[in-house]
Scaffold this motif. Structure first.
Motif, short mmCIF file in Angstrom:
data_model
loop_
_atom_site.label_atom_id
_atom_site.label_comp_id
_atom_site.label_asym_id
_atom_site.label_seq_id
_atom_site.Cartn_x
_atom_site.Cartn_y
_atom_site.Cartn_z
N LEU A 1 65.66 58.78 126.88
CA LEU A 1 64.28 58.33 126.65
C LEU A 1 63.54 59.28 125.72
CD1 LEU A 1 63.26 57.17 130.23
CD2 LEU A 1 63.79 55.72 128.26
N ILE A 2 63.77 60.57 125.89
CA ILE A 2 63.14 61.55 125.01
C ILE A 2 63.64 61.38 123.58
CG2 ILE A 2 63.02 64.03 124.48
CD1 ILE A 2 63.00 64.48 127.56
N GLN A 3 64.95 61.19 123.41
CA GLN A 3 65.51 60.94 122.07
C GLN A 3 64.94 59.68 121.47
OE1 GLN A 3 69.69 60.76 122.87
NE2 GLN A 3 69.97 62.99 122.81
N ALA A 4 64.84 58.62 122.28
CA ALA A 4 64.30 57.35 121.78
C ALA A 4 62.85 57.51 121.36
CB ALA A 4 64.43 56.26 122.85
N GLU A 5 62.07 58.27 122.13
CA GLU A 5 60.67 58.49 121.78
C GLU A 5 60.56 59.25 120.46
OE1 GLU A 5 56.70 60.83 123.32
OE2 GLU A 5 58.43 60.71 124.64
N VAL B 1 56.02 50.80 121.43
CA VAL B 1 57.34 51.25 121.87
C VAL B 1 57.24 52.66 122.45
CG1 VAL B 1 59.67 51.84 121.12
CG2 VAL B 1 58.56 49.78 120.23
N VAL B 2 56.53 53.55 121.77
CA VAL B 2 56.38 54.93 122.25
C VAL B 2 55.67 54.95 123.60
CG1 VAL B 2 55.27 57.14 121.77
CG2 VAL B 2 56.50 55.96 119.96
N ASN B 3 54.62 54.13 123.74
CA ASN B 3 53.91 54.09 125.03
C ASN B 3 54.81 53.57 126.14
OD1 ASN B 3 51.57 55.09 123.91
ND2 ASN B 3 50.67 53.09 123.55
N ALA B 4 55.62 52.57 125.86
CA ALA B 4 56.56 52.06 126.86
C ALA B 4 57.56 53.14 127.26
CB ALA B 4 57.27 50.82 126.33
N LEU B 5 58.03 53.91 126.29
CA LEU B 5 58.96 55.01 126.59
C LEU B 5 58.30 56.08 127.44
CD1 LEU B 5 60.69 55.26 123.14
CD2 LEU B 5 61.84 54.74 125.29
N LYS B 6 57.05 56.40 127.14
CA LYS B 6 56.34 57.43 127.91
C LYS B 6 56.13 56.98 129.35
CE LYS B 6 54.06 59.76 124.13
NZ LYS B 6 52.83 60.12 123.46
N GLU B 7 55.84 55.70 129.55
CA GLU B 7 55.69 55.19 130.91
C GLU B 7 57.00 55.29 131.69
OE1 GLU B 7 52.97 54.08 132.68
OE2 GLU B 7 51.88 54.97 131.01
N LEU B 8 58.11 54.98 131.03
CA LEU B 8 59.42 55.12 131.68
C LEU B 8 59.69 56.58 132.03
CD1 LEU B 8 61.56 52.63 129.62
CD2 LEU B 8 61.38 52.65 132.11
N GLN B 9 59.36 57.49 131.11
CA GLN B 9 59.57 58.92 131.38
C GLN B 9 58.73 59.38 132.56
OE1 GLN B 9 58.69 60.94 127.75
NE2 GLN B 9 60.58 60.30 126.76
N LYS B 10 57.51 58.87 132.64
CA LYS B 10 56.63 59.26 133.73
C LYS B 10 57.21 58.84 135.08
CE LYS B 10 52.38 58.29 132.90
NZ LYS B 10 51.08 57.59 132.83
N LEU B 11 57.78 57.63 135.14
CA LEU B 11 58.39 57.16 136.38
C LEU B 11 59.63 57.97 136.73
CD1 LEU B 11 58.50 55.02 138.66
CD2 LEU B 11 60.00 53.71 137.16
N LEU C 1 58.82 48.16 133.75
CA LEU C 1 58.72 49.04 132.58
C LEU C 1 59.84 48.78 131.58
CD1 LEU C 1 57.63 52.38 134.28
CD2 LEU C 1 56.23 50.87 132.86
N ILE C 2 61.04 48.50 132.09
CA ILE C 2 62.16 48.18 131.19
C ILE C 2 61.86 46.88 130.45
CG2 ILE C 2 64.59 47.47 131.14
CD1 ILE C 2 65.09 49.56 133.33
N GLU C 3 61.32 45.90 131.17
CA GLU C 3 60.92 44.64 130.52
C GLU C 3 59.89 44.88 129.43
OE1 GLU C 3 59.35 41.07 132.66
OE2 GLU C 3 61.08 41.49 133.93
N ASN C 4 58.87 45.71 129.75
CA ASN C 4 57.84 46.04 128.76
C ASN C 4 58.44 46.71 127.53
OD1 ASN C 4 55.88 45.02 130.46
ND2 ASN C 4 55.19 47.02 131.16
N TYR C 5 59.40 47.60 127.76
CA TYR C 5 60.05 48.29 126.65
C TYR C 5 60.82 47.31 125.78
CZ TYR C 5 63.12 51.44 124.12
OH TYR C 5 63.81 52.09 123.13
#
Length: 127
Positions: A42-46, A113-123, A81-85
């Protein structure tokens, strides 16, 4: 006599609390072991999304291994969150309802896309 009962009660309560805390620590370690590779991706994708490149893949087997370590509410949140991403990725590669023809995704959608990744990282934050 009451002092002896107090001591025994204190030992039992202390032992029970110590046991419960140890179980929680073990669960947290197991979660971290499974979540760490996903979090790295997720960090790489962001980073790549912030540099103008959007990609959408992590290993679904990793996600499957993660779910048993989550509560039902966390699993629903993860799936949402995966769906949102995936929706953000789709929007970054379409113009209206038409697939975008250029090799690069639409730059205006990178923030989504970046916001969706950040939400996944937060979870999936490591404890």
């Amino acid at each position: 006599m009451s002092e002896l009962l107090s001591v025994i009660f204190g030992l039992l309560v202390g032992g029970f609390l110590g046991h419960r805390l140890a179980l929680g620590r073990d669960r947290r370690k197991e979660f971290n072991q499974v979540a760490a590779p996903i979090n790295e991706r997720l960090i790489q994708a962001e980073e790549q999304a912030q540099n103008g490149y959007v990609w959408a893949k992590w290993d679904d087997a990793d996600i499957s291994r993660l779910k048993p370590h989550m509560t039902r509410r966390q699993r629903r949140k993860l799936e949402s969150l995966i769906e949102n991403y995936h929706e953000a990725i789709r929007l970054a590669h379409t113009e209206g309802n038409v697939p975008y023809k250029a090799p690069e995704p639409i730059k205006d959608e990178f923030d989504r896309v970046v916001n969706a990744l950040k939400e996944l990282q937060k979870l999936l934050k490591l404890h």
